[in-house]
Design a protein around this motif. Structure first.
Motif, mmCIF file in Angstrom:
data_model
loop_
_atom_site.group_PDB
_atom_site.id
_atom_site.type_symbol
_atom_site.label_atom_id
_atom_site.label_comp_id
_atom_site.label_asym_id
_atom_site.label_seq_id
_atom_site.Cartn_x
_atom_site.Cartn_y
_atom_site.Cartn_z
ATOM 1 N N VAL A 140 -15.447 -3.304 -36.775
ATOM 2 C CA VAL A 140 -15.777 -2.219 -37.775
ATOM 3 C C VAL A 140 -16.254 -0.919 -36.911
ATOM 4 O O VAL A 140 -17.198 -0.415 -37.172
ATOM 5 C CB VAL A 140 -17.236 -2.761 -38.456
ATOM 6 C CG1 VAL A 140 -16.778 -3.872 -39.529
ATOM 7 C CG2 VAL A 140 -18.194 -3.199 -37.478
ATOM 8 N N GLY A 141 -15.517 -0.676 -35.819
ATOM 9 C CA GLY A 141 -15.707 0.400 -35.072
ATOM 10 C C GLY A 141 -15.515 1.776 -35.709
ATOM 11 O O GLY A 141 -15.004 1.862 -37.020
ATOM 12 N N VAL A 142 -16.022 2.837 -35.425
ATOM 13 C CA VAL A 142 -16.152 4.178 -36.027
ATOM 14 C C VAL A 142 -14.767 4.966 -36.168
ATOM 15 O O VAL A 142 -14.667 5.754 -36.716
ATOM 16 C CB VAL A 142 -17.095 4.967 -35.349
ATOM 17 C CG1 VAL A 142 -18.392 4.473 -35.271
ATOM 18 C CG2 VAL A 142 -16.665 5.305 -33.849
ATOM 19 N N ALA A 143 -14.006 4.381 -35.629
ATOM 20 C CA ALA A 143 -12.452 4.820 -35.903
ATOM 21 C C ALA A 143 -11.999 4.569 -37.116
ATOM 22 O O ALA A 143 -10.844 5.220 -37.571
ATOM 23 C CB ALA A 143 -11.536 4.443 -34.591
ATOM 24 N N GLY A 144 -12.573 3.608 -37.762
ATOM 25 C CA GLY A 144 -12.298 3.457 -39.197
ATOM 26 C C GLY A 144 -13.493 3.286 -39.883
ATOM 27 O O GLY A 144 -13.904 2.160 -40.114
ATOM 28 N N MET A 166 -16.280 2.055 -25.294
ATOM 29 C CA MET A 166 -15.826 3.446 -25.493
ATOM 30 C C MET A 166 -16.978 4.481 -25.280
ATOM 31 O O MET A 166 -17.490 4.477 -24.257
ATOM 32 C CB MET A 166 -14.759 3.536 -26.676
ATOM 33 C CG MET A 166 -13.476 2.501 -27.036
ATOM 34 S SD MET A 166 -12.442 2.863 -25.784
ATOM 35 C CE MET A 166 -11.237 1.883 -26.130
ATOM 36 N N GLU A 167 -16.962 5.089 -26.310
ATOM 37 C CA GLU A 167 -18.152 6.122 -26.245
ATOM 38 C C GLU A 167 -19.533 5.582 -26.955
ATOM 39 O O GLU A 167 -20.438 6.425 -26.635
ATOM 40 C CB GLU A 167 -17.679 7.456 -26.896
ATOM 41 C CG GLU A 167 -18.055 7.480 -28.414
ATOM 42 C CD GLU A 167 -16.851 6.758 -29.354
ATOM 43 O OE1 GLU A 167 -16.419 7.010 -30.354
ATOM 44 O OE2 GLU A 167 -16.082 5.638 -28.704
ATOM 45 N N VAL A 184 -15.790 -2.016 -21.875
ATOM 46 C CA VAL A 184 -14.585 -1.735 -22.545
ATOM 47 C C VAL A 184 -14.312 -0.330 -22.573
ATOM 48 O O VAL A 184 -15.024 0.534 -23.358
ATOM 49 C CB VAL A 184 -14.565 -2.417 -23.915
ATOM 50 C CG1 VAL A 184 -13.148 -1.893 -24.545
ATOM 51 C CG2 VAL A 184 -14.565 -3.908 -23.826
ATOM 52 N N GLY A 185 -13.178 0.223 -22.014
ATOM 53 C CA GLY A 185 -12.819 1.592 -22.271
ATOM 54 C C GLY A 185 -12.101 2.048 -21.037
ATOM 55 O O GLY A 185 -11.540 1.359 -20.037
ATOM 56 N N TYR A 186 -11.478 3.424 -21.188
ATOM 57 C CA TYR A 186 -10.444 3.704 -20.169
ATOM 58 C C TYR A 186 -11.382 4.410 -18.877
ATOM 59 O O TYR A 186 -12.486 4.341 -18.934
ATOM 60 C CB TYR A 186 -9.485 4.995 -20.825
ATOM 61 C CG TYR A 186 -8.731 4.352 -21.964
ATOM 62 C CD1 TYR A 186 -7.472 3.605 -21.135
ATOM 63 C CD2 TYR A 186 -8.624 4.459 -23.004
ATOM 64 C CE1 TYR A 186 -6.644 3.136 -22.209
ATOM 65 C CE2 TYR A 186 -7.964 3.940 -23.846
ATOM 66 C CZ TYR A 186 -6.735 3.155 -23.634
ATOM 67 O OH TYR A 186 -5.615 2.478 -23.906
ATOM 68 N N GLY A 187 -10.690 5.011 -18.073
ATOM 69 C CA GLY A 187 -11.458 5.638 -16.840
ATOM 70 C C GLY A 187 -12.712 5.933 -16.816
ATOM 71 O O GLY A 187 -13.734 5.910 -16.456
ATOM 72 N N ALA A 188 -12.812 7.347 -18.015
ATOM 73 C CA ALA A 188 -14.003 8.019 -17.941
ATOM 74 C C ALA A 188 -15.127 7.251 -18.688
ATOM 75 O O ALA A 188 -16.233 7.881 -18.702
ATOM 76 C CB ALA A 188 -13.690 9.136 -18.746
ATOM 77 N N SER A 189 -14.796 6.022 -19.306
ATOM 78 C CA SER A 189 -15.972 5.059 -19.706
ATOM 79 C C SER A 189 -17.011 4.665 -18.606
ATOM 80 O O SER A 189 -17.828 4.215 -18.807
ATOM 81 C CB SER A 189 -15.448 4.071 -20.434
ATOM 82 O OG SER A 189 -14.764 2.937 -19.769
ATOM 83 N N LEU A 190 -16.232 4.870 -17.297
ATOM 84 C CA LEU A 190 -17.023 4.253 -16.176
ATOM 85 C C LEU A 190 -17.689 2.948 -16.418
ATOM 86 O O LEU A 190 -18.774 2.522 -15.808
ATOM 87 C CB LEU A 190 -18.170 5.232 -15.713
ATOM 88 C CG LEU A 190 -17.560 6.716 -15.704
ATOM 89 C CD1 LEU A 190 -18.847 7.772 -15.424
ATOM 90 C CD2 LEU A 190 -16.775 6.715 -14.316
ATOM 91 N N GLY A 238 -18.396 1.097 -18.659
ATOM 92 C CA GLY A 238 -19.580 0.838 -19.607
ATOM 93 C C GLY A 238 -20.860 2.240 -19.571
ATOM 94 O O GLY A 238 -21.741 2.069 -20.591
ATOM 95 N N ILE A 239 -20.647 2.773 -18.451
ATOM 96 C CA ILE A 239 -21.906 3.820 -18.418
ATOM 97 C C ILE A 239 -21.670 4.724 -19.329
ATOM 98 O O ILE A 239 -22.903 5.415 -20.003
ATOM 99 C CB ILE A 239 -21.851 4.442 -16.982
ATOM 100 C CG1 ILE A 239 -21.958 3.336 -15.767
ATOM 101 C CG2 ILE A 239 -22.727 5.497 -16.856
ATOM 102 C CD1 ILE A 239 -22.134 3.828 -14.493
ATOM 103 N N ALA A 240 -20.712 5.319 -19.794
ATOM 104 C CA ALA A 240 -20.509 6.241 -20.922
ATOM 105 C C ALA A 240 -21.217 5.660 -22.274
ATOM 106 O O ALA A 240 -21.748 6.414 -23.016
ATOM 107 C CB ALA A 240 -19.208 6.485 -21.019
ATOM 108 N N ALA A 241 -20.930 4.545 -22.658
ATOM 109 C CA ALA A 241 -21.457 3.979 -23.958
ATOM 110 C C ALA A 241 -23.020 3.712 -23.575
ATOM 111 O O ALA A 241 -23.695 3.914 -24.636
ATOM 112 C CB ALA A 241 -20.613 2.588 -23.922
ATOM 113 N N LEU A 242 -23.328 3.410 -22.554
ATOM 114 C CA LEU A 242 -24.701 3.114 -22.185
ATOM 115 C C LEU A 242 -25.323 4.441 -22.480
ATOM 116 O O LEU A 242 -26.599 4.503 -23.142
ATOM 117 C CB LEU A 242 -25.240 2.534 -20.741
ATOM 118 C CG LEU A 242 -26.595 2.487 -20.353
ATOM 119 C CD1 LEU A 242 -27.213 1.559 -21.127
ATOM 120 C CD2 LEU A 242 -26.270 2.295 -18.848
#
Length: 227
Positions: free
Chosen positions: A127-131, A154-155, A177-183, A185-189
């Motif tokens: 139920v992610g925010v993309a939908g 992700m973000e 979970v995420g691409y390079g700039a997600s670091l 999980g640090i971006a999500a954190l």
């Protein structure tokens, strides 16, 4: 030297036998970094001393999952975890809400942990925010819970959205979970720590176990207060 009945020395580990008496929580084995044989030994030792309640083992390798299953444990391969012994009677409900299928292992760890620690669990996936319509479609289920665990990579936006929809205790779990700039999980954190929604508590990256314990304690307390 006198024997301490609160611990058992296995040579490679001193097993804590007193956790439930101190905290009311289940006995737990953190499997990462331990051999399958060590995990089985600790798990069965705890079960022998506390046969009336479940013992939880987390972060198990493929080989460890096979070993504990052969020793009689129930395994959850998605969560990479296992239990030995009966689960407690559930008090209160935890909703475990995850953003995407890639977050499933962390969400499954949180859900199993909450069950082992005495709460019923309603698992709500993908139920992610993309939908956003998917989340709005399950809002009524979330509102029925005593505590919410929100798992996202992700973000890391999902906990903020859920926190803006319901006024429940909420613990956010950033995943790696995420691409390079997600670091990793640090971006999500950081996104979750900077949530504009009030009442969002955050645990460490991929820490479904910590979130499950917290949520189960809230749910148990809520059930006791409702008596």
């Amino acid at each position: 030297m006198s024997h301490d009945p609160r611990t058992e020395d296995l040579g490679f580990a001193r097993v804590d036998l007193d956790r439930a008496a101190r905290t009311g929580d289940a006995e737990v084995v953190y499997g990462e970094g331990k051999t399958p044989e060590q995990i089985v030994s600790i798990l069965t030792t705890l079960h022998t001393h506390h046969p009336d309640r479940a013992v939880l083992a987390t972060r198990l390798s493929h080989e460890a999952l096979h070993a504990v299953e052969a020793a009689g444990a129930e395994v959850d391969r998605v969560a990479r975890a296992a239990t030995l012994g009966p689960l407690p009677t559930a008090r209160g409900t935890v909703a475990v809400v995850s953003a995407g299928t890639s977050d499933a292992p962390v969400a499954a760890e949180a859900a199993l942990t909450a069950r082992v620690h005495g709460a019923a669990v309603d698992t709500i996936t993908d139920v992610g925010v993309a939908g956003l319509h998917r989340l709005l479609g399950v809002r009524d289920r979330i509102e029925q819970a005593d505590c919410v665990v929100v798992v996202a990579g992700m973000e890391g936006a999902l906990p903020s959205v859920v926190g803006g929809l319901v006024g429940l205790p909420l613990v956010a779990v950033p995943t790696s979970v995420g691409y390079g700039a997600s670091l990793g999980g640090i971006a999500a954190l950081l996104g979750m720590l900077n949530s504009c929604a009030p009442g969002v508590t955050v645990v460490n990256i991929d820490n479904g176990y910590g979130a499950g314990v917290f949520a189960a304690r809230v749910a148990r307390q809520s059930a006791r207060d409702d008596r």
